[in-house]
Design a protein around this motif. Sequence first.
Motif, PDB file in Angstrom:
ATOM      1  N   GLU A   1      32.308  49.352  47.251  1.00 47.35           N
ATOM      2  CA  GLU A   1      32.393  49.866  48.622  1.00 47.35           C
ATOM      3  C   GLU A   1      31.088  50.558  49.021  1.00 47.35           C
ATOM      4  OE1 GLU A   1      35.933  52.238  48.482  1.00 47.35           O
ATOM      5  OE2 GLU A   1      37.244  50.480  48.573  1.00 47.35           O
ATOM      6  N   ALA A   2      30.475  51.273  48.083  1.00 51.98           N
ATOM      7  CA  ALA A   2      29.192  51.931  48.361  1.00 51.98           C
ATOM      8  C   ALA A   2      28.098  50.888  48.615  1.00 51.98           C
ATOM      9  CB  ALA A   2      28.805  52.846  47.206  1.00 51.98           C
ATOM     10  N   VAL A   3      28.114  49.807  47.841  1.00 53.58           N
ATOM     11  CA  VAL A   3      27.147  48.719  48.051  1.00 53.58           C
ATOM     12  C   VAL A   3      27.345  48.126  49.445  1.00 53.58           C
ATOM     13  CG1 VAL A   3      26.481  46.382  47.333  1.00 53.58           C
ATOM     14  CG2 VAL A   3      26.868  48.148  45.610  1.00 53.58           C
ATOM     15  N   ASP A   4      28.597  47.897  49.827  1.00 54.91           N
ATOM     16  CA  ASP A   4      28.886  47.331  51.136  1.00 54.91           C
ATOM     17  C   ASP A   4      28.393  48.251  52.253  1.00 54.91           C
ATOM     18  OD1 ASP A   4      30.158  45.187  52.699  1.00 54.91           O
ATOM     19  OD2 ASP A   4      31.539  46.774  53.320  1.00 54.91           O
ATOM     20  N   ARG A   5      28.633  49.549  52.130  1.00 54.13           N
ATOM     21  CA  ARG A   5      28.155  50.498  53.143  1.00 54.13           C
ATOM     22  C   ARG A   5      26.636  50.472  53.241  1.00 54.13           C
ATOM     23  NH1 ARG A   5      32.109  53.620  50.756  1.00 54.13           N
ATOM     24  NH2 ARG A   5      30.556  54.821  49.589  1.00 54.13           N
ATOM     25  N   ALA A   6      25.953  50.411  52.096  1.00 56.26           N
ATOM     26  CA  ALA A   6      24.491  50.378  52.090  1.00 56.26           C
ATOM     27  C   ALA A   6      23.971  49.104  52.753  1.00 56.26           C
ATOM     28  CB  ALA A   6      23.966  50.474  50.665  1.00 56.26           C
ATOM     29  N   LYS A   7      24.598  47.968  52.445  1.00 55.19           N
ATOM     30  CA  LYS A   7      24.155  46.709  53.031  1.00 55.19           C
ATOM     31  C   LYS A   7      24.375  46.693  54.546  1.00 55.19           C
ATOM     32  CE  LYS A   7      24.225  43.725  49.036  1.00 55.19           C
ATOM     33  NZ  LYS A   7      23.091  42.829  49.205  1.00 55.19           N
ATOM     34  N   HIS A   8      25.478  47.270  55.012  1.00 54.17           N
ATOM     35  CA  HIS A   8      25.689  47.384  56.448  1.00 54.17           C
ATOM     36  C   HIS A   8      24.615  48.266  57.073  1.00 54.17           C
ATOM     37  CE1 HIS A   8      29.719  45.569  56.115  1.00 54.17           C
ATOM     38  NE2 HIS A   8      29.549  45.332  57.416  1.00 54.17           N
ATOM     39  N   ALA A   9      24.310  49.378  56.427  1.00 48.06           N
ATOM     40  CA  ALA A   9      23.306  50.308  56.966  1.00 48.06           C
ATOM     41  C   ALA A   9      21.927  49.660  57.034  1.00 48.06           C
ATOM     42  CB  ALA A   9      23.254  51.576  56.109  1.00 48.06           C
ATOM     43  N   LEU A  10      21.635  48.757  56.095  1.00 51.36           N
ATOM     44  CA  LEU A  10      20.348  48.071  56.071  1.00 51.36           C
ATOM     45  C   LEU A  10      20.306  46.855  56.993  1.00 51.36           C
ATOM     46  CD1 LEU A  10      19.708  48.209  52.230  1.00 51.36           C
ATOM     47  CD2 LEU A  10      18.405  49.402  54.005  1.00 51.36           C
ATOM     48  N   GLY A  11      21.443  46.509  57.587  1.00 50.89           N
ATOM     49  CA  GLY A  11      21.491  45.352  58.470  1.00 50.89           C
ATOM     50  C   GLY A  11      21.678  44.036  57.747  1.00 50.89           C
ATOM     51  N   GLU A  12      22.009  44.084  56.456  1.00 50.07           N
ATOM     52  CA  GLU A  12      22.196  42.857  55.686  1.00 50.07           C
ATOM     53  C   GLU A  12      23.579  42.269  55.886  1.00 50.07           C
ATOM     54  OE1 GLU A  12      21.245  43.514  51.595  1.00 50.07           O
ATOM     55  OE2 GLU A  12      19.277  44.320  52.064  1.00 50.07           O
ATOM     56  N   ARG A  13      24.509  43.071  56.375  1.00 46.44           N
ATOM     57  CA  ARG A  13      25.866  42.607  56.661  1.00 46.44           C
ATOM     58  C   ARG A  13      26.254  43.090  58.038  1.00 46.44           C
ATOM     59  NH1 ARG A  13      28.709  43.831  50.864  1.00 46.44           N
ATOM     60  NH2 ARG A  13      27.667  42.149  49.764  1.00 46.44           N
ATOM     61  N   GLY A  14      27.255  42.443  58.592  1.00 44.48           N
ATOM     62  CA  GLY A  14      27.704  42.822  59.923  1.00 44.48           C
ATOM     63  C   GLY A  14      27.096  41.907  60.958  1.00 44.48           C
ATOM     64  N   PRO A  15      27.245  42.269  62.207  1.00 47.07           N
ATOM     65  CA  PRO A  15      26.714  41.410  63.264  1.00 47.07           C
ATOM     66  C   PRO A  15      25.190  41.359  63.228  1.00 47.07           C
ATOM     67  CG  PRO A  15      27.537  43.462  64.182  1.00 47.07           C
ATOM     68  CD  PRO A  15      27.902  43.456  62.729  1.00 47.07           C
ATOM     69  N   VAL A  16      24.650  40.248  63.667  1.00 47.37           N
ATOM     70  CA  VAL A  16      23.197  40.115  63.686  1.00 47.37           C
ATOM     71  C   VAL A  16      22.604  41.133  64.655  1.00 47.37           C
ATOM     72  CG1 VAL A  16      23.213  37.685  63.050  1.00 47.37           C
ATOM     73  CG2 VAL A  16      23.202  38.319  65.450  1.00 47.37           C
ATOM     74  N   TRP A  17      21.433  41.621  64.335  1.00 47.76           N
ATOM     75  CA  TRP A  17      20.778  42.635  65.163  1.00 47.76           C
ATOM     76  C   TRP A  17      19.630  42.037  65.965  1.00 47.76           C
ATOM     77  CZ3 TRP A  17      15.839  42.703  63.470  1.00 47.76           C
ATOM     78  CH2 TRP A  17      15.609  42.343  62.157  1.00 47.76           C
ATOM     79  N   TRP A  18      19.439  40.734  65.854  1.00 43.87           N
ATOM     80  CA  TRP A  18      18.389  40.086  66.624  1.00 43.87           C
ATOM     81  C   TRP A  18      19.025  38.980  67.465  1.00 43.87           C
ATOM     82  CZ3 TRP A  18      19.612  39.089  61.661  1.00 43.87           C
ATOM     83  CH2 TRP A  18      19.915  37.779  61.339  1.00 43.87           C
ATOM     84  N   ASP A  19      18.352  38.599  68.501  1.00 43.14           N
ATOM     85  CA  ASP A  19      18.798  37.483  69.323  1.00 43.14           C
ATOM     86  C   ASP A  19      17.570  36.850  69.950  1.00 43.14           C
ATOM     87  OD1 ASP A  19      20.220  35.643  70.746  1.00 43.14           O
ATOM     88  OD2 ASP A  19      20.972  37.062  72.230  1.00 43.14           O
TER      89      ASP A  19
END
Length: 66
Positions: free
Chosen positions: A24-42
């Motif tokens: 769960e900590a890894v998942d939170r870190a990856k979300h914070a880094l933008g590696e998971r979740g919605p794309v931040w570019w378009d």
Amino acid sequence: MAARQAVGIAKRAGDRDAETAAHEAVDRAKHALGERGPVWWDDGAPDLNRHMTRTTPYADWFAARD
């Protein structure tokens, strides 16, 4: 990296609760880094991830590689 290390430590110790918490900590870190979740570019370019190279605009380049 500390979270990834915690996963390994927990696995080696056989501590499933600690392993779950570490994942769960890894998942939170990856979300914070933008590696998971919605794309931040378009940029309007098509998303070619998860496509075979031969079915993309890069097919000729890929076929010509040694």
